[in-house]
Design an enzyme around this catalytic site. Structure first.
Site, PDB file in Angstrom:
ATOM      1  N   GLN A 166       3.487 -14.383  -3.932  1.00 11.69           N
ATOM      2  CA  GLN A 166       3.954 -13.290  -3.085  1.00 11.69           C
ATOM      3  C   GLN A 166       4.543 -13.771  -1.756  1.00 11.69           C
ATOM      4  OE1 GLN A 166       0.664 -10.554  -2.612  1.00 11.69           O
ATOM      5  NE2 GLN A 166       0.470 -10.220  -4.816  1.00 11.69           N
ATOM      6  N   HIS A 182      -0.827 -11.507  -0.319  1.00 11.66           N
ATOM      7  CA  HIS A 182      -1.280 -10.533   0.680  1.00 11.66           C
ATOM      8  C   HIS A 182      -0.897 -10.943   2.096  1.00 11.66           C
ATOM      9  CE1 HIS A 182      -4.426  -8.189  -1.894  1.00 11.66           C
ATOM     10  NE2 HIS A 182      -3.350  -8.532  -2.602  1.00 11.66           N
ATOM     11  N   GLU A 233      -3.046   3.584  -0.560  1.00 15.03           N
ATOM     12  CA  GLU A 233      -3.196   4.587   0.494  1.00 15.03           C
ATOM     13  C   GLU A 233      -1.932   4.741   1.318  1.00 15.03           C
ATOM     14  OE1 GLU A 233      -7.921   3.592   1.506  1.00 15.03           O
ATOM     15  OE2 GLU A 233      -6.377   3.347   3.049  1.00 15.03           O
ATOM     16  N   TYR A 254      -9.346   1.426   9.422  1.00 14.73           N
ATOM     17  CA  TYR A 254      -8.929   2.106   8.205  1.00 14.73           C
ATOM     18  C   TYR A 254      -9.748   1.711   6.971  1.00 14.73           C
ATOM     19  CZ  TYR A 254      -5.538   4.301  11.073  1.00 14.73           C
ATOM     20  OH  TYR A 254      -4.972   5.078  12.062  1.00 14.73           O
ATOM     21  N   TYR A 257     -10.499  -6.140  -9.572  1.00 13.85           N
ATOM     22  CA  TYR A 257      -9.829  -6.500 -10.820  1.00 13.85           C
ATOM     23  C   TYR A 257     -10.826  -6.928 -11.899  1.00 13.85           C
ATOM     24  CZ  TYR A 257      -5.706  -6.246  -7.906  1.00 13.85           C
ATOM     25  OH  TYR A 257      -4.727  -5.807  -7.061  1.00 13.85           O
TER      26      TYR A 257
END
Length: 370
Positions: free
Chosen positions: A85, A147, A241, A251, A262
């Protein structure tokens, strides 16, 4: 590429009403190819002269001028850590770009054993970047290629919001104020710390932090009409979200979540906890949100004031119909493409623009059917 390649479909075939009440019926539309042959395009930026910049995850910025994709990438882009990523993420203009020419980039930097999200700025002359300066780097370095967050948003006061991820293996760090993982960061345009940030002066807290308790925020925008800042983030298996972002708030990740891990195990037994914010909207199963826009254009009156989110796993764009700031319904659009949608933006011309996430990705313009 011209209009002969246009796909013309009605919403009856392309979308389905979901959630609370049915959203108003969308206008018919057609999908017009603008550019093809893009290498996992990640973000789209509109320039004052009518040209566009497309960021490719692999580390290139491509420009579209007079409707044509330039064969040469923008020069002067810094090297990126391109793995899984990781790569080149966002490119945004300084609010005074017309006079200072500053372009801001977010990207993964480092090695497999030690990498982090960076933010840099440089002067852009239309073909090259000059005088590149790194103004922020996430602390600490991590050894995972996932991430990163990586979205950028300028606020009206010219401070910059930077979204970060939790690094996947370091999710507990999202609740800790002594690091930048799993946070939304606020810095001045030169990388310095705004004096009114919520954790300035708190012992053990990094002063750049604006909010915390996030998993992997890959969409953020501000509604100029209401002043609200919206951000969306990936859950694990479920628990995606959208949140309304306010400085200093927590949050919840990973203490509260509607998703499961997972492995099938529960991340947490809690979906709410004292002192932690509830999501504005959440999705289970996951749609894998990416890209974000609030439509204020003039081409689709039925979409005025609605949120649009790309869905990587869902392979569509999710329209969230808002009435008086509350969710009144949802609709799936553009699923006929059968592709992961990485980016959705409202252009200054009032059309929607989509980027498809693949090795041979495309930029598409959404126009009303004629």
């Amino acid at each position: 590429m011209g209009l002969a390649l246009t796909i013309s479909l009605s919403t009856a075939a392309a979308g389905v009403a979901l959630a609370q009440e049915a959203a108003p019926t969308s206008a018919d539309y057609r999908l017009v190819p603008v550019a093809e042959g893009l290498d996992h395009p990640w973000s789209l930026t509109f320039l004052p002269d009518g040209s566009m910049l497309i960021v490719e995850l692999s580390g290139q910025i491509r420009s579209i001028k007079d409707g044509a994709l330039s064969p040469d990438p923008v020069a002067g882009v810094p090297p990126v850590f391109f793995r899984s990523q990781g790569g080149l993420f966002d490119a945004v203009l300084h609010p005074d770009f017309a006079t200072n020419g500053l372009l801001y980039l977010s990207y993964a930097h480092g090695t497999a054993d030690a990498n982090a999200l960076r933010v840099a700025r440089a002067r852009f002359d239309g073909a090259s970047l000059h005088d590149l300066e790194v103004i922020f780097e996430v602390e600490p370095l991590k050894d995972t290629p996932v991430h990163y967050g990586g979205r950028l948003l300028f606020l009206p006061d010219s401070t910059l919001l930077v979204t970060t991820g939790d690094g996947f293996d370091y999710r507990e760090h999202a609740q800790m104020l002594g690091n930048h993982l799993g946070k939304i960061i606020r810095i001045n345009d030169d990388g310095s710390v705004p004096a009114d940030n919520p954790f300035v002066g708190r012992e053990g807290a990094l002063p750049q932090i604006w909010t915390y308790g996030h998993r992997n925020v890959q969409g953020i925008l501000r509604d100029d009409a209401s002043g609200r800042v919206y951000a969306h983030e990936h859950g694990a298996q479920g628990g995606d979200e959208i949140n309304i972002i306010e400085p200093g708030k927590n949050y919840g990740w990973p203490v509260i979540t509607h998703g499961i891990d997972y492995s099938g195990a529960r991340v947490s037994p809690f979906v709410e906890y004292e002192g932690m914010e509830q999501p504005f909207l959440h999705w289970t199963p996951s749609i894998a949100p990416a890209g974000f826009t609030l439509y204020r254009g003039d081409k689709f009156p039925q979409w005025q004031g609605d949120l649009f989110v790309g869905a990587l796993a869902g392979q569509h764009v999710r329209r969230i119909h808002l009435v008086d700031g509350a969710v009144a319904g949802q609709e799936e659009l553009f699923g006929e493409l059968g592709q992961r949608i990485r980016e959705v933006r409202t252009g200054p011309d009032g059309y929607l623009y989509l980027l498809t996430d693949k090795e041979n990705g495309s930029l598409l313009r959404v126009e009303p059917a004629r």
